[in-house]
Enzyme design. Structure first.
Site, short mmCIF file in Angstrom:
data_model
loop_
_atom_site.label_atom_id
_atom_site.label_comp_id
_atom_site.label_asym_id
_atom_site.label_seq_id
_atom_site.Cartn_x
_atom_site.Cartn_y
_atom_site.Cartn_z
N GLU A 33 -8.87 3.98 -2.88
CA GLU A 33 -9.87 2.92 -2.75
C GLU A 33 -9.66 2.15 -1.45
O GLU A 33 -10.61 1.77 -0.77
CB GLU A 33 -9.80 1.96 -3.94
CG GLU A 33 -10.24 2.56 -5.25
CD GLU A 33 -10.08 1.61 -6.42
OE1 GLU A 33 -11.10 1.34 -7.09
OE2 GLU A 33 -8.95 1.13 -6.65
N LYS A 111 -18.72 -2.64 -8.77
CA LYS A 111 -18.50 -1.32 -8.19
C LYS A 111 -19.45 -0.38 -8.93
O LYS A 111 -19.27 -0.11 -10.12
CB LYS A 111 -17.07 -0.84 -8.43
CG LYS A 111 -16.00 -1.58 -7.68
CD LYS A 111 -14.64 -0.97 -8.03
CE LYS A 111 -13.52 -1.63 -7.30
NZ LYS A 111 -12.22 -0.99 -7.59
#
Length: 133
Positions: A33, A111
């Site tokens: 990430e 997200k």
């Protein structure tokens, strides 16, 4: 947490509304990430008295949406955070700091693409912060 929910319900009235702001950022606890990054979607509500702007039709009597947009963009596209809670808090803090006429702010950070087994639209957080007296 119940106190914040009650406070959020109590805030009624004028507000600026920004929805679906999309940015690429490198937030998360997983190494991939932080390295690859991903898309984040941000919503912001900013409570302030809009009566003067409604009467005058003058931008100087309000806060420009683009100012709040730039704050969200600078946080999401800026330094990496581990948690969405920290991203949302940074957006809320900067908004209140830079615009004293704003009395409270609600920030939602999601997200839309997460590595979770199952069908979903996204995962995220939503916070409500008001100016301290």
């Amino acid at each position: 947490m119940a106190g914040e929910e009650e406070a959020a319900v109590a805030w009624r009235g004028d507000k600026l509304i920004l929805r679906g702001l999309r940015f690429h950022g490198t937030h998360g606890v997983k190494p991939e990430e932080k390295k690859l990054g991903q898309k984040f979607v941000v919503d912001v509500d900013a409570w302030m008295d809009l009566a003067a702007a409604g009467e005058s039709d003058d931008i100087s009597d309000t806060v420009s949406y683009t100012d709040i947009y730039r704050i969200a963009k600078s946080v999401v596209e800026g330094d990496s955070h581990n948690l969405l809670e920290s991203v949302a808090q940074s957006i809320a803090n900067l908004t209140l700091l830079k615009h004293p006429e704003i009395s409270a702010v609600r920030v939602k950070v999601e997200k839309p693409h997460v590595a979770v087994q199952g069908v979903l639209d996204g995962l995220g957080v939503e916070i409500f912060r008001q100016r301290k007296a």
